[in-house]
Design a protein around this motif. Structure first.
Motif: not given
Length: 220
Positions: A63-86
């Motif tokens: 199996h494998g994965s292909i991403g589309h859109g904004d590359e998602p972030s899991v940064r602590h400081e982005t909690a509760g904020e818009d982390r992008g569309r993907f």
């Protein structure tokens, strides 16, 4: 479904906690797959990027994965904020239970539930609560991963609804669910693979899937 990844499942963080997506970007494993890869169809015109492949116990790409859109972030400081569309599309080889290459055992069969589980766990890897103490993160992920497996094993259950989306232009039924973290869906194709997908900020209802004609074009 026990598989291993050719790239690390959780990409090492750079200074400041930002993910390093470039660590995903190797096309070698994708080229070794004996099955076609799927992504969003031509209606999606945004960025596309490789993630990682997973292998079975005998080393075969499964199996494998292909991403589309904004590359998602899991940064602590982005909690509760818009982390992008993907949206991430997971392609899983539709394999029956089979003997391993060395003949020493059986490899687990794959199914639509396999695709649903991989998609559910993939969504979790980018959506864990940023406010959570890092010492609690592993326990949270273990609990949520177990929940994702239980949900994937009960696709006829009340947590799932039905959704029809085009696959290579043909309307195809999918199992679909939403959560506070995003959405997950899973179904099968006529090309010998199961499809899973997950995302946030992009509606699943307008998506379509198609075979990627040349995966090498995704290499960076």
């Amino acid at each position: 479904m026990e598989t291993t990844s050719r790239a690390v499942e959780q990409v090492p963080a750079a200074e400041g906690g930002q993910q390093v997506p470039s660590a995903w970007r190797t096309v070698d494993g994708y080229l070794e797959a004996p099955f076609p890869w799927y992504g969003l169809d031509e209606a999606f015109t945004g960025p596309r990027w490789l993630m990682q492949v997973g292998t079975a116990a005998d080393g075969a790409v499964e199996h494998g994965s292909i991403g589309h859109g904004d590359e998602p972030s899991v940064r602590h400081e982005t909690a509760g904020e818009d982390r992008g569309r993907f949206a991430v599309v997971v392609t899983v080889a539709a394999n029956p239970s089979r003997r391993s290459a060395d003949g020493t055992g059986l490899l687990e069969a794959t199914s639509v539930s396999s695709a649903a589980w991989l998609a559910g766990v993939g969504l979790l890897s980018f959506t864990w609560p940023g406010q959570m103490d890092h010492s609690l993160r592993d326990d949270w992920l273990d609990q949520q991963t177990e929940t994702a497996w239980a949900l994937a094993d009960d696709l006829a259950g009340p947590e799932w609804s039905s959704l029809s989306l085009p696959v290579d232009g043909v309307p195809t039924p999918f199992h679909y669910r939403e959560s506070e973290f995003g959405w997950v869906l899973a179904g099968s194709t006529g090309q010998g693979v199961h499809l899973g997908a997950y995302g946030r900020g992009m509606s699943a209802y307008g998506l379509g899937f198609s075979v990627i004609k040349d995966i090498a074009e995704y290499a960076v």
